[in-house]
Enzyme design. Structure first.
Site, short mmCIF file in Angstrom:
data_model
loop_
_atom_site.label_atom_id
_atom_site.label_comp_id
_atom_site.label_asym_id
_atom_site.label_seq_id
_atom_site.Cartn_x
_atom_site.Cartn_y
_atom_site.Cartn_z
N SER A 106 17.73 -20.44 -21.86
CA SER A 106 18.08 -19.08 -22.28
C SER A 106 19.16 -19.15 -23.34
O SER A 106 19.96 -20.10 -23.37
CB SER A 106 18.60 -18.28 -21.08
OG SER A 106 19.17 -17.05 -21.47
N TYR B 189 23.57 -17.33 -13.67
CA TYR B 189 22.31 -17.56 -14.39
C TYR B 189 22.58 -18.39 -15.64
O TYR B 189 21.87 -19.36 -15.93
CB TYR B 189 21.71 -16.21 -14.76
CG TYR B 189 20.47 -16.27 -15.62
CD1 TYR B 189 19.22 -16.50 -15.06
CD2 TYR B 189 20.55 -16.07 -17.00
CE1 TYR B 189 18.07 -16.53 -15.85
CE2 TYR B 189 19.41 -16.10 -17.79
CZ TYR B 189 18.18 -16.34 -17.21
OH TYR B 189 17.06 -16.37 -17.99
N ALA B 190 23.62 -18.03 -16.41
CA ALA B 190 23.95 -18.76 -17.63
C ALA B 190 24.27 -20.22 -17.33
O ALA B 190 23.83 -21.13 -18.04
CB ALA B 190 25.13 -18.09 -18.34
N ALA B 191 25.03 -20.47 -16.26
CA ALA B 191 25.35 -21.84 -15.89
C ALA B 191 24.10 -22.63 -15.52
O ALA B 191 23.95 -23.80 -15.88
CB ALA B 191 26.34 -21.84 -14.72
N SER B 192 23.19 -21.98 -14.80
CA SER B 192 21.95 -22.67 -14.43
C SER B 192 21.10 -22.98 -15.65
O SER B 192 20.44 -24.03 -15.71
CB SER B 192 21.16 -21.82 -13.43
OG SER B 192 20.55 -20.69 -14.05
N LYS B 193 21.12 -22.10 -16.65
CA LYS B 193 20.33 -22.32 -17.85
C LYS B 193 20.97 -23.38 -18.76
O LYS B 193 20.29 -24.06 -19.52
CB LYS B 193 20.12 -21.01 -18.59
CG LYS B 193 19.19 -20.04 -17.85
CD LYS B 193 17.83 -20.66 -17.60
CE LYS B 193 16.85 -19.69 -16.97
NZ LYS B 193 15.49 -20.27 -16.83
N ILE C 122 13.75 -10.82 -24.44
CA ILE C 122 12.29 -10.84 -24.31
C ILE C 122 11.89 -9.71 -23.36
O ILE C 122 12.55 -9.48 -22.34
CB ILE C 122 11.79 -12.19 -23.76
CG1 ILE C 122 12.38 -13.37 -24.56
CG2 ILE C 122 10.26 -12.24 -23.78
CD1 ILE C 122 11.96 -13.43 -26.01
#
Length: 248
Positions: free
Chosen positions: A130, A144-148, A177
Site C-alpha cells: 500500500s 495497517y500501514a506497519a503491516s504493509k 482504489i
C-alpha cells in the site's frame, strides 16, 4: 502437436476489490485461477466465470496449510488478502495489532514460503502492499500501514530466496482504489475526524497529482504485467500505483 497446458494461479482476497479484479484479468488471459477468500458468497461470482473457489481464513494456520497444499505448483501467486482496523493510534491494542498482522504479513510470508518453492521456473508472485507503507499520514490506519511496510520486506527477502528457480517476487503499493476497504476508510475515518465521507474523499483525492482514484480493473493490468514475461527482469521491486501520491 499437443497444446501447452494453461498456466495456473492462486489469488488471495479474491472475493472483492483488488483480488477480484486480478482474478478476472487472469481468467481473461486464459489462466486457470484458484480464488480464495474467507467470504464464500463473494467467491460465487468468480466461480461463475470459471475460477475454482476455495473458502479459507488465511489467519488460521490450518486453513493456510490447506491452501498451500491445494496451490502447490501454480505458476502465479497474487496476494491481495488484507484487513484494516481504523481507530485513533492511542487506542490501538495488542489484539488489533496481532489480528491485522496475522492476515497482512504472517499469511503472506508463509504463502510465499510454502507455495513459492513449488513454483516452476518462470513463475511470479505479486504481493499487494500500500502507499501507506511509505506515506503514513492516515494515523488511524497505523497498524495497517506497519503491516504493509512488512510486505515490502517480505517481498525483498523472497525475491532473493526464489531467484535461483527462477521465480520473481514483486510488490505493488496502491493508493486510492475503489474497493470495499476504501469505503470503510471513508466511513470510519471521517467519523473519527468529524467530517462527512465526501469531505474526506475530496481531501484525499486533492492530494493526488492526477486528482482521482483508480479502479481494481486498472490495477489488475499492472498485476498482469508483473506476472508476464514482459516483466522478466523485474524482481524485488515495490511499484507505486497511486496517481503520483508517492514518488519514491
Amino acid at each position: 502437436m499437443n497444446a501447452p497446458k494453461p498456466r495456473r494461479a492462486l489469488v488471495t482476497g479474491a472475493a472483492s476489490g483488488i483480488g477480484a479484479g486480478a482474478a478476472r484479468r487472469l481468467l481473461r488471459g486464459g489462466v486457470d485461477v484458484m480464488a480464495t477468500d474467507i467470504d464464500s458468497h463473494g467467491l460465487a461470482a468468480l466461480a461463475e466465470l470459471g475460477a475454482e473457489p476455495l473458502t479459507a481464513d488465511l489467519a488460521d494456520p490450518r486453513n493456510r496449510d490447506q491452501v498451500i497444499e491445494a496451490a502447490s505448483g501454480v505458476d502465479y501467486l497474487v496476494q491481495a488478502a488484507g484487513i484494516i482496523r481504523l481507530l485513533p493510534i492511542e487506542k490501538v491494542t495488542v489484539d488489533d495489532w496481532r489480528e491485522v498482522f496475522a492476515v497482512n504479513a504472517e499469511a503472506m510470508f508463509f504463502l510465499c514460503q510454502g507455495i513459492g518453492a513449488t513454483m516452476p521456473a518462470g513463475g511470479a508472485i505479486v504481493n499487494l502492499s500500500s502507499s501507506s507503507a511509505k506515506l503514513t499520514n492516515t494515523t488511524e490506519a497505523a497498524v495497517y500501514a506497519a503491516s504493509k511496510a512488512a510486505v515490502l520486506s517480505i517481498t525483498r527477502s523472497f525475491a532473493y530466496s526464489l531467484a535461483p528457480i527462477p521465480v520473481r517476487v514483486n510488490a505493488i503499493c496502491p493508493g486510492i482504489i475503489d474497493t470495499p476497504m476504501q469505503d470503510a476508510v471513508l466511513e470510519e475515518v471521517s467519523a473519527i475526524r468529524g467530517l462527512t465521507p465526501q469531505q474526506l474523499s475530496d481531501l484525499r483525492e486533492s492530494s493526488v497529482p492526477l486528482g482521482r482514484g483508480a479502479s481494481p480493473d486498472e490495477l489488475a493490468e499492472l498485476i498482469w504485467f508483473l506476472l508476464s514475461d514482459g516483466a522478466g527482469y523485474m524482481t524485488g521491486q515495490a511499484v507505486n500505483f497511486d496517481g503520483g501520491l508517492v514518488t519514491w
